[in-house]
Design a protein around this motif. Structure first.
Motif, short mmCIF file in Angstrom:
data_model
loop_
_atom_site.label_atom_id
_atom_site.label_comp_id
_atom_site.label_asym_id
_atom_site.label_seq_id
_atom_site.Cartn_x
_atom_site.Cartn_y
_atom_site.Cartn_z
N HIS A 129 -10.16 9.56 11.69
CA HIS A 129 -10.94 9.07 10.56
C HIS A 129 -10.03 8.43 9.52
O HIS A 129 -8.98 8.99 9.20
N ASN A 130 -10.44 7.30 9.00
CA ASN A 130 -9.84 6.68 7.83
C ASN A 130 -10.97 6.50 6.82
O ASN A 130 -11.63 5.46 6.78
N THR A 131 -11.24 7.54 6.02
CA THR A 131 -12.32 7.49 5.05
C THR A 131 -11.79 6.90 3.74
O THR A 131 -10.62 7.09 3.41
N MET A 168 0.86 -1.18 0.00
CA MET A 168 0.00 0.00 0.00
C MET A 168 0.90 1.23 0.00
O MET A 168 1.81 1.34 0.81
N ARG A 169 0.62 2.15 -0.91
CA ARG A 169 1.37 3.41 -0.98
C ARG A 169 0.79 4.37 0.04
O ARG A 169 -0.42 4.60 0.06
N VAL A 170 1.64 4.93 0.91
CA VAL A 170 1.20 5.86 1.96
C VAL A 170 1.95 7.17 1.79
O VAL A 170 3.18 7.19 1.69
N MET A 171 1.20 8.26 1.74
CA MET A 171 1.77 9.61 1.69
C MET A 171 1.31 10.35 2.93
O MET A 171 0.15 10.74 3.02
N ASP A 172 2.21 10.51 3.86
CA ASP A 172 1.88 11.04 5.18
C ASP A 172 2.26 12.52 5.26
O ASP A 172 3.18 12.97 4.57
N GLY A 173 1.56 13.25 6.12
CA GLY A 173 1.92 14.63 6.40
C GLY A 173 1.74 15.57 5.22
O GLY A 173 2.49 16.53 5.08
N ILE A 174 0.75 15.32 4.37
CA ILE A 174 0.61 16.14 3.18
C ILE A 174 -0.16 17.43 3.42
O ILE A 174 0.02 18.39 2.70
N ILE A 175 -1.02 17.46 4.46
CA ILE A 175 -1.82 18.65 4.77
C ILE A 175 -1.86 18.82 6.28
O ILE A 175 -2.02 17.85 7.02
N SER A 176 -1.75 20.07 6.71
CA SER A 176 -1.89 20.41 8.12
C SER A 176 -2.70 21.71 8.21
O SER A 176 -2.38 22.67 7.51
N ARG A 187 -7.23 -2.93 7.20
CA ARG A 187 -6.66 -3.59 8.39
C ARG A 187 -5.13 -3.55 8.33
O ARG A 187 -4.48 -3.32 9.34
N GLU A 188 -4.59 -3.77 7.14
CA GLU A 188 -3.14 -3.71 6.97
C GLU A 188 -2.61 -2.31 7.30
O GLU A 188 -1.61 -2.16 8.00
N LEU A 189 -3.30 -1.27 6.80
CA LEU A 189 -2.90 0.11 7.09
C LEU A 189 -2.93 0.38 8.59
O LEU A 189 -2.02 1.01 9.14
N LYS A 190 -3.95 -0.13 9.26
CA LYS A 190 -4.11 0.12 10.69
C LYS A 190 -3.18 -0.70 11.57
O LYS A 190 -3.15 -0.51 12.78
N ARG A 191 -2.40 -1.59 10.98
CA ARG A 191 -1.36 -2.26 11.77
C ARG A 191 -0.34 -1.25 12.26
O ARG A 191 0.33 -1.48 13.26
N GLY A 195 -14.84 -5.13 -2.11
CA GLY A 195 -15.05 -4.54 -0.79
C GLY A 195 -14.32 -5.31 0.29
O GLY A 195 -13.75 -4.71 1.21
N ASP A 196 -14.31 -6.63 0.19
CA ASP A 196 -13.59 -7.45 1.18
C ASP A 196 -12.10 -7.17 1.12
O ASP A 196 -11.44 -7.05 2.16
N ALA A 197 -11.55 -7.05 -0.08
CA ALA A 197 -10.13 -6.74 -0.23
C ALA A 197 -9.83 -5.35 0.33
O ALA A 197 -8.77 -5.13 0.93
N ALA A 198 -10.77 -4.41 0.16
CA ALA A 198 -10.59 -3.06 0.70
C ALA A 198 -10.49 -3.11 2.23
O ALA A 198 -9.63 -2.46 2.83
N ARG A 199 -11.36 -3.88 2.85
CA ARG A 199 -11.33 -3.99 4.31
C ARG A 199 -10.02 -4.65 4.77
O ARG A 199 -9.45 -4.27 5.79
N ASP A 200 -9.53 -5.61 4.01
CA ASP A 200 -8.23 -6.24 4.34
C ASP A 200 -7.10 -5.22 4.24
O ASP A 200 -6.22 -5.18 5.11
#
Length: 120
Positions: free
Chosen positions: A46-48, A1-9, A33-37, A25-30
């Motif tokens: 919020h994780n929208t 998963m590509r993560v771009m952190d700290g882009i807006i404050s 869960r991986e992101l929230k590890r 949808g099931d793969a999205a929830r998986d």
């Protein structure tokens, strides 16, 4: 998963955007869960997210009313299918009003631009 952190404050709230290829949808929830590890993302306010796939258009506001629809509309305009996009917000203590939607749009645009640059 590509993560771009700290882009807006803004007024203490901080945003990140993440995404990955995703076909259901099931793969999205998986993937979520991986992101929230990562505890930082697990503790986010919020994780929208949104996804367009064979299951249809799927979105989740995660308490940030309307944010999932903003992401979904941008994916529809871009014609991006089978790709999950997640906008994460850490609430900074001050309400942002309508600016929160602008920030969601900016975060998604940041991700889509990076995705497009990677395809070139």
């Amino acid at each position: 998963m590509r993560v771009m952190d700290g882009i807006i404050s803004d007024r203490g709230s901080r945003y990140a955007v993440s995404g990955a290829p995703c076909r259901s949808g099931d793969a999205a929830r998986d993937l979520l869960r991986e992101l929230k590890r990562n505890k930082r993302f697990a503790k986010a306010t919020h994780n929208t997210w949104a996804l367009i796939c064979d299951d249809g258009a799927i979105k989740n506001d995660d308490g940030e009313a309307g944010a999932g629809m903003v992401i979904l509309r941008m994916l529809e305009r871009e014609g991006l299918r089978d790709h999950l996009v997640v906008v994460t917000r850490w609430f900074g203590g001050k309400h942002l009003g309508g600016d929160r939607f602008r920030h969601v749009q900016t975060a998604v645009r940041h991700y889509l631009d990076a995705l497009q640059a990677g395809r070139d």
